[in-house]
Design an enzyme around this catalytic site. Sequence first.
Site, PDB file in Angstrom:
ATOM      1  N   ARG A 267      11.759   1.810   3.436  1.00  0.00           N
ATOM      2  CA  ARG A 267      11.011   1.114   4.477  1.00  0.00           C
ATOM      3  C   ARG A 267      11.958   0.116   5.108  1.00  0.00           C
ATOM      4  NH1 ARG A 267       5.379   1.135   5.911  1.00  0.00           N
ATOM      5  NH2 ARG A 267       4.867  -0.780   6.964  1.00  0.00           N
TER       6      ARG A 267
ATOM      7  N   LYS B 126      25.629 -11.779   2.958  1.00  0.00           N
ATOM      8  CA  LYS B 126      26.795 -11.074   2.442  1.00  0.00           C
ATOM      9  C   LYS B 126      27.282 -10.016   3.419  1.00  0.00           C
ATOM     10  CE  LYS B 126      25.869 -11.890  -2.459  1.00  0.00           C
ATOM     11  NZ  LYS B 126      25.473 -11.280  -3.736  1.00  0.00           N
TER      12      LYS B 126
ATOM     13  N   HIS C 286       6.639   6.719  11.015  1.00  0.00           N
ATOM     14  CA  HIS C 286       6.034   6.599   9.693  1.00  0.00           C
ATOM     15  C   HIS C 286       5.477   7.983   9.368  1.00  0.00           C
ATOM     16  CE1 HIS C 286       4.331   5.040   6.163  1.00  0.00           C
ATOM     17  NE2 HIS C 286       3.332   4.340   6.632  1.00  0.00           N
TER      18      HIS C 286
ATOM     19  N   ARG D  12       0.832  -1.202   0.000  1.00  0.00           N
ATOM     20  CA  ARG D  12       0.000   0.000   0.000  1.00  0.00           C
ATOM     21  C   ARG D  12       0.872   1.260   0.000  1.00  0.00           C
ATOM     22  NH1 ARG D  12      -5.115   0.541   1.892  1.00  0.00           N
ATOM     23  NH2 ARG D  12      -4.980  -1.590   2.665  1.00  0.00           N
ATOM     24  N   THR D  13       1.810   1.319   0.921  1.00  0.00           N
ATOM     25  CA  THR D  13       2.678   2.503   1.018  1.00  0.00           C
ATOM     26  C   THR D  13       3.532   2.655  -0.235  1.00  0.00           C
ATOM     27  OG1 THR D  13       2.755   2.255   3.420  1.00  0.00           O
ATOM     28  CG2 THR D  13       4.453   3.611   2.419  1.00  0.00           C
TER      29      THR D  13
END
Lengths: 382, 382, 382
Positions: free
Chosen positions: A179, A158, A207, A128-129
């Site tokens: 994110r 890694k 957020h 959604r974001t």
Amino acid sequence: MATSTPFSSYFLQERSFCREPISYFRELALNFSTLSTRNPINLSFERRVFKRSGVRCCALEIKKTPAISTGKMFQLDDVIEAQQFDREILGNIFEVAREMEVIEKNSHGSQILKGYLMATLFYEPSTRTRLSFESAMKRLGGEVLTTENAREFSSAAKGETLEDTIRTVEGYSDIIVMRHFESGAARRAAATAGIPVINAGDGPGQHPTQALLDVYTIDREIGKLDGIKVALVGDLANGRTVRSLAYLLAKYQDVKIFFVSPDVVKMKDDIKHYLTSKGVEWEESDDLMEVASKCDVVYQTRIQRERFGERIDLYEEARGKYIVDCGVLNVMQKRAVVMHPLPRLDEITVDVDADHRAAYFRQAKNGLFIRMALLKLLLIGW
Amino acid sequence: MATSTPFSSYFLQERSFCREPISYFRELALNFSTLSTRNPINLSFERRVFKRSGVRCCALEIKKTPAISTGKMFQLDDVIEAQQFDREILGNIFEVAREMEVIEKNSHGSQILKGYLMATLFYEPSTRTRLSFESAMKRLGGEVLTTENAREFSSAAKGETLEDTIRTVEGYSDIIVMRHFESGAARRAAATAGIPVINAGDGPGQHPTQALLDVYTIDREIGKLDGIKVALVGDLANGRTVRSLAYLLAKYQDVKIFFVSPDVVKMKDDIKHYLTSKGVEWEESDDLMEVASKCDVVYQTRIQRERFGERIDLYEEARGKYIVDCGVLNVMQKRAVVMHPLPRLDEITVDVDADHRAAYFRQAKNGLFIRMALLKLLLIGW
Amino acid sequence: MATSTPFSSYFLQERSFCREPISYFRELALNFSTLSTRNPINLSFERRVFKRSGVRCCALEIKKTPAISTGKMFQLDDVIEAQQFDREILGNIFEVAREMEVIEKNSHGSQILKGYLMATLFYEPSTRTRLSFESAMKRLGGEVLTTENAREFSSAAKGETLEDTIRTVEGYSDIIVMRHFESGAARRAAATAGIPVINAGDGPGQHPTQALLDVYTIDREIGKLDGIKVALVGDLANGRTVRSLAYLLAKYQDVKIFFVSPDVVKMKDDIKHYLTSKGVEWEESDDLMEVASKCDVVYQTRIQRERFGERIDLYEEARGKYIVDCGVLNVMQKRAVVMHPLPRLDEITVDVDADHRAAYFRQAKNGLFIRMALLKLLLIGW
């Protein structure tokens, strides 16, 4: 506020553009809008359409809108946390978001951010974001590099550091939307990057674009932020949404906040103390009907099952306690609204959707405008 | 090298474009650059800005840069392996890569590849490589179809051959960038496709764009390729990066290569024999400090744990042996550089990053320019 | 059909555009095509190239093609199932698909859908279908928001309804292309959305764009749909492809259909009854050679192992029974074709590929044109 300028008449008279096809004007207007955005003069245009030789033509009416503050860079280099915003910055962002609503509605294909490249660096999926940010970028003519498996990028196996990843990605793009699953990751990324970073959620941390779109929605729906009464309902202990919202509302005057939540997920003391220290009136209540009848905004949130672990019984008890349904709607004021950060389960019943006071899908859409505004402000300023 | 042309003056005089807004010139310049690329004439432009009626205007100064070889197609149809490149082709690619640096830095929104579509067909994820290619395409105005789960596309369960997949994907795009887990897959794809294929790594096989960006970086950083001294450090047995680099360096004169690696991951004999056969001087050493003090380039690589299986003890011993830190920097020459294909763990310490001789992030960025150059060359030629 | 118009001459004479560089005309033509599509007038153009001042120039010959029905909106708001199409609508879609072939072949970078945003909302991955739709959108200048993990978007864990997801996504885009695992999901999405929805397959339900491209391919390859003879071969019980194709063929006259399939996967009675009720002649046969010699189209399909569960023996028996190989080709008529929805295993041998009657890769490409046509029709109409 818009007024005709000498420049527009120059254009119309000297080039006789009234005989050109409409697409030519569209092109010119796009050019102007690009021009005006990168060099801080806002131009809009109006098409007066008429028929000529069987083809729709138009005359161009160019209008010059004085920019808020010509040539000013946006005050922020990155958008990391709600604490960055003061009342003035919020006002500025919201003003640009309003412009974005006009752009999104009227003109397919704004080219304001043409040639800019946004990297969507998602260490955990949040479709959604992500779609909201990518739509924002593309609505402004920008382009997107996208990854939802960034964990693999700087693979734990890694062992690359976040800083090294950022140094590589900044070479490929003009802005990073990140994110992450760790609180503070966005701040570290911003400290490293030579290009703007927007935090699209960092674990239990911040957020900020959600917080901005919530305040913007209240402003758009109620028409003011000073003097409003807001009910925060549901899971107030775990939701970063309601915590950030309470924090930002404290920047406005005569705000009153009601907390309505099951006992197990009550608003924590730090926010209560903060509100008190800022002179914001607040109270706890267990009577949703009574609170709803007094408020401008009923902000409902989802009770998250994952917070209850094995105690499904407690979850079931909590989630059923405060439901926004038509009964609640009936006591609400005519111009009040119901908000929700989405996704919702049944904490708002679907029959509420048809009421014009159900603002949550408009709220989601406002996320698009806020993100368009931030992308514009961070990439090209006012 | 750029000179004004009759064409440009024609444009300025007959159309009086000096009175047009700046955006109009920008648009024209874009058109010209498109024109010039598809029809092999290079035009650049210079804006002389002045104020008129409160709006910034400018005059257009069009310059015609003679192309290297007008109308010539690129010598290669596909980019599959390092063995395809001779000294002349390398020189040509690097020349275009230099142009790409200018484009990337100066003009947001080049339109050279406008209307072209690249399919990123990745049978295993490699986010870094994918983002680099996609950025390259978008920086030139091209578009991208992307998939990181191409295994599913030609699902083993469904059993479609690589050839059939390629025949479908070539119908949707103009160029295919493929990452595969099997050596030789890129060559098979190229044999099938009617459009260009770029190998973005095929298992233990080749990764030619990495090899190109390494050589390009040495050229850009040191200013020459003939007569350079290069130390290859770390895992020389398994790294296709250092093997390809050694192979390509053999095309230049008076090159000297030093191999510095733990015993278990020494450079294999095939490359040593090849270098000897080409008259390239090489030696093995276990004294990193001494080698570093003599070299133009210290090319460090990561010791890959997955190569050691159960023998974590051997891995730990190998990885700690040759670290590039400030001690090594101190003995290096002033104009020498440290390179690394990234990601790095601790084989280069982070305090090295601040030194201007740390070239590895510039090296990553050069990957963008090399890929821009290849996309342009394969799609539209010179 | 194309004729010169007064408008084009006006343009050429009054502005003396014959002295402009070719790119300028290209730009203008793009503008016109945008204009003409959004305002229903179709313009094409022809470049007459000549040299001037060392630069290739051209004159613009604008042609006005009368649109089928000027200003008419497409009859459908969404594309959900094969039952929506009657003969007239099929004809209209195919006519636009033909235009799309021209656009795709001749002009890199059509801008017909510039500024439009398509959301590819895939609840299960289908890379082939997704890339085809995304290519279609980008070939027309549109942009794409993409997700292959939409299940997560409206996460079962979080429990958001499909309807809520659609209400959010429609705020970010102009058209939704949805793939879902549940039959009927596309219809629900279309009922909710205020923007067009295209069904890209909903579980065992419908996959209407596949059905359209199959019929379109027959029309393109054979040159007619009335009076054709079609053999449907392979898994006729489970393949929605062949079921939809049979359904759509019933809309044409004097069609004859042959069913050739192993006993365990015979065509079901519902389709047989439907064909009979529509007066379509059909028969079952187990003689592929004899049928192939009589048909215009041999439509082969894959026997899907997953349909046989534990009974690998039955699967192996079924899959080997009807193979299209050079033996079959040899008995086929000169202008007949072999089709296949892809991916194929060995039900068509690879040596068939070289024969011009092997139409399956052209068929896959036709999927692009059909999807381009649908995107254009749903977004901007005729």
